[in-house]
Design a protein around this motif. Structure first.
Motif, PDB file in Angstrom:
ATOM      1  N   HIS A   1       0.852  -1.191   0.000  1.00  0.00           N
ATOM      2  CA  HIS A   1       0.000   0.000   0.000  1.00  0.00           C
ATOM      3  C   HIS A   1       0.887   1.239   0.000  1.00  0.00           C
ATOM      4  O   HIS A   1       2.072   1.164   0.312  1.00  0.00           O
ATOM      5  CB  HIS A   1      -0.858   0.055   1.269  1.00  0.00           C
ATOM      6  CG  HIS A   1      -1.925  -0.986   1.350  1.00  0.00           C
ATOM      7  ND1 HIS A   1      -2.923  -1.129   0.419  1.00  0.00           N
ATOM      8  CD2 HIS A   1      -2.172  -1.930   2.301  1.00  0.00           C
ATOM      9  CE1 HIS A   1      -3.739  -2.108   0.787  1.00  0.00           C
ATOM     10  NE2 HIS A   1      -3.297  -2.624   1.923  1.00  0.00           N
ATOM     11  N   ARG A   2       0.268   2.384  -0.299  1.00  0.00           N
ATOM     12  CA  ARG A   2       0.920   3.695  -0.133  1.00  0.00           C
ATOM     13  C   ARG A   2       2.239   3.813  -0.896  1.00  0.00           C
ATOM     14  O   ARG A   2       3.227   4.320  -0.377  1.00  0.00           O
ATOM     15  CB  ARG A   2       1.129   3.999   1.364  1.00  0.00           C
ATOM     16  CG  ARG A   2      -0.185   4.105   2.093  1.00  0.00           C
ATOM     17  CD  ARG A   2      -0.043   4.406   3.547  1.00  0.00           C
ATOM     18  NE  ARG A   2       0.117   3.238   4.408  1.00  0.00           N
ATOM     19  CZ  ARG A   2      -0.787   2.295   4.603  1.00  0.00           C
ATOM     20  NH1 ARG A   2      -1.941   2.319   3.975  1.00  0.00           N
ATOM     21  NH2 ARG A   2      -0.551   1.295   5.427  1.00  0.00           N
ATOM     22  N   VAL A   3       2.268   3.341  -2.124  1.00  0.00           N
ATOM     23  CA  VAL A   3       3.467   3.475  -2.958  1.00  0.00           C
ATOM     24  C   VAL A   3       3.577   4.936  -3.397  1.00  0.00           C
ATOM     25  O   VAL A   3       2.645   5.482  -3.984  1.00  0.00           O
ATOM     26  CB  VAL A   3       3.382   2.564  -4.207  1.00  0.00           C
ATOM     27  CG1 VAL A   3       4.527   2.855  -5.168  1.00  0.00           C
ATOM     28  CG2 VAL A   3       3.382   1.098  -3.789  1.00  0.00           C
ATOM     29  N   ALA A   4       4.690   5.570  -3.075  1.00  0.00           N
ATOM     30  CA  ALA A   4       4.900   6.961  -3.492  1.00  0.00           C
ATOM     31  C   ALA A   4       6.374   7.175  -3.807  1.00  0.00           C
ATOM     32  O   ALA A   4       7.248   6.688  -3.083  1.00  0.00           O
ATOM     33  CB  ALA A   4       4.460   7.919  -2.388  1.00  0.00           C
ATOM     34  N   ILE A   5       6.603   7.892  -4.890  1.00  0.00           N
ATOM     35  CA  ILE A   5       7.968   8.226  -5.309  1.00  0.00           C
ATOM     36  C   ILE A   5       8.163   9.727  -5.121  1.00  0.00           C
ATOM     37  O   ILE A   5       7.259  10.518  -5.393  1.00  0.00           O
ATOM     38  CB  ILE A   5       8.197   7.840  -6.803  1.00  0.00           C
ATOM     39  CG1 ILE A   5       7.993   6.330  -7.016  1.00  0.00           C
ATOM     40  CG2 ILE A   5       9.574   8.289  -7.290  1.00  0.00           C
ATOM     41  CD1 ILE A   5       8.951   5.419  -6.267  1.00  0.00           C
ATOM     42  N   SER A   6       9.352  10.108  -4.659  1.00  0.00           N
ATOM     43  CA  SER A   6       9.678  11.515  -4.447  1.00  0.00           C
ATOM     44  C   SER A   6       9.504  12.315  -5.738  1.00  0.00           C
ATOM     45  O   SER A   6       9.914  11.886  -6.814  1.00  0.00           O
ATOM     46  CB  SER A   6      11.120  11.620  -3.964  1.00  0.00           C
ATOM     47  OG  SER A   6      11.609  12.924  -4.159  1.00  0.00           O
ATOM     48  N   GLU A   7       8.895  13.487  -5.587  1.00  0.00           N
ATOM     49  CA  GLU A   7       8.662  14.418  -6.704  1.00  0.00           C
ATOM     50  C   GLU A   7       9.944  14.663  -7.507  1.00  0.00           C
ATOM     51  O   GLU A   7       9.921  14.774  -8.723  1.00  0.00           O
ATOM     52  CB  GLU A   7       8.171  15.734  -6.087  1.00  0.00           C
ATOM     53  CG  GLU A   7       7.762  16.765  -7.068  1.00  0.00           C
ATOM     54  CD  GLU A   7       6.246  16.973  -7.082  1.00  0.00           C
ATOM     55  OE1 GLU A   7       5.858  18.131  -7.112  1.00  0.00           O
ATOM     56  OE2 GLU A   7       5.488  15.998  -7.072  1.00  0.00           O
ATOM     57  N   LYS A   8      11.074  14.772  -6.780  1.00  0.00           N
ATOM     58  CA  LYS A   8      12.357  15.090  -7.436  1.00  0.00           C
ATOM     59  C   LYS A   8      12.858  13.937  -8.299  1.00  0.00           C
ATOM     60  O   LYS A   8      13.803  14.099  -9.062  1.00  0.00           O
ATOM     61  CB  LYS A   8      13.429  15.383  -6.384  1.00  0.00           C
ATOM     62  CG  LYS A   8      13.155  16.575  -5.510  1.00  0.00           C
ATOM     63  CD  LYS A   8      14.388  16.816  -4.626  1.00  0.00           C
ATOM     64  CE  LYS A   8      14.083  17.372  -3.280  1.00  0.00           C
ATOM     65  NZ  LYS A   8      13.699  16.514  -2.201  1.00  0.00           N
ATOM     66  N   HIS A   9      12.272  12.760  -8.138  1.00  0.00           N
ATOM     67  CA  HIS A   9      12.821  11.576  -8.815  1.00  0.00           C
ATOM     68  C   HIS A   9      11.802  10.897  -9.724  1.00  0.00           C
ATOM     69  O   HIS A   9      11.947   9.709 -10.032  1.00  0.00           O
ATOM     70  CB  HIS A   9      13.362  10.585  -7.771  1.00  0.00           C
ATOM     71  CG  HIS A   9      14.484  11.157  -6.962  1.00  0.00           C
ATOM     72  ND1 HIS A   9      15.779  11.185  -7.398  1.00  0.00           N
ATOM     73  CD2 HIS A   9      14.477  11.782  -5.761  1.00  0.00           C
ATOM     74  CE1 HIS A   9      16.547  11.772  -6.494  1.00  0.00           C
ATOM     75  NE2 HIS A   9      15.778  12.143  -5.493  1.00  0.00           N
ATOM     76  N   LEU A  10      10.792  11.644 -10.141  1.00  0.00           N
ATOM     77  CA  LEU A  10       9.776  11.052 -11.016  1.00  0.00           C
ATOM     78  C   LEU A  10      10.340  10.826 -12.414  1.00  0.00           C
ATOM     79  O   LEU A  10      11.287  11.496 -12.821  1.00  0.00           O
ATOM     80  CB  LEU A  10       8.554  11.981 -11.107  1.00  0.00           C
ATOM     81  CG  LEU A  10       7.753  12.147  -9.812  1.00  0.00           C
ATOM     82  CD1 LEU A  10       6.666  13.193 -10.006  1.00  0.00           C
ATOM     83  CD2 LEU A  10       7.139  10.823  -9.401  1.00  0.00           C
ATOM     84  N   GLY A  11       9.749   9.868 -13.125  1.00  0.00           N
ATOM     85  CA  GLY A  11      10.133   9.660 -14.522  1.00  0.00           C
ATOM     86  C   GLY A  11      11.424   8.886 -14.693  1.00  0.00           C
ATOM     87  O   GLY A  11      11.982   8.829 -15.780  1.00  0.00           O
TER      88      GLY A  11
END
Length: 171
Positions: A94-104
């Protein structure tokens, strides 16, 4: 730099919450209702960590991503409207989130591959997860990584799409 996948610590809650807050904002910008009801929140993360279920993907001192990993611990999954591929032990995330700075950078896929490694290291060969009907990015990742759509589960009164992936057993 190499990536590490490990249990999160309580001192990392502010950093993790920062990553989740931005992910919550992105869901809203995408027009998704997911995570728009005050959940998850810092208490949820603290509870994950207290249960030894909070995990971070790190590079050096930076946290790149977060998820909660539980073994056989999702009561809602017993009430699926549909059918799971297996009824054996499973890892649910659950709650999988990637840091904004490291998207893509393909880190969500990387994180999900590390979750698969975690399962196999515990001799578990099933991964289960769910997502909102309007979280198209997550559904695309599930499809790319070979997850099967199994039916619907309900959280906080909302239907969610449930997925499972059976992992290969290697001797």
């Amino acid at each position: 730099m190499t990536h590490h996948f490990r249990k999160a610590t309580t001192s990392e809650i502010p950093q993790i919450w920062g990553i989740l807050q931005k992910a919550i904002a992105r869901r809203k910008e995408d027009g998704s209702n997911q995570w728009q009801d005050g959940y998850p929140n810092p208490d949820v993360i603290e509870n994950d960590i207290d249960k030894n279920a909070g995990y971070v993907l790190t590079e050096g001192d930076s946290i790149l991503g977060y998820c909660a990993l539980l073994i056989n611990d999702e009561p809602e999954y017993q009430k699926i409207e549909g059918k799971w591929l297996t009824n054996d032990d499973f890892v649910v995330f659950h709650r999988v989130a990637i840091s904004e700075k490291h998207l893509g950078k393909g880190l969500a896929k990387k994180l999900m591959n590390l979750i698969a490694d975690f399962a196999i290291s515990n001799n578990i060969y099933s991964l289960k997860a769910d997502t909102n009907y309007d979280n198209f990015a997550m559904m695309a990742i599930f499809e790319k990584l070979g997850y099967s759509y199994c039916g619907e589960v309900y959280f906080r009164g909302s239907p969610r799409k449930a997925y499972e992936k059976v992992l290969p057993k290697t001797n």
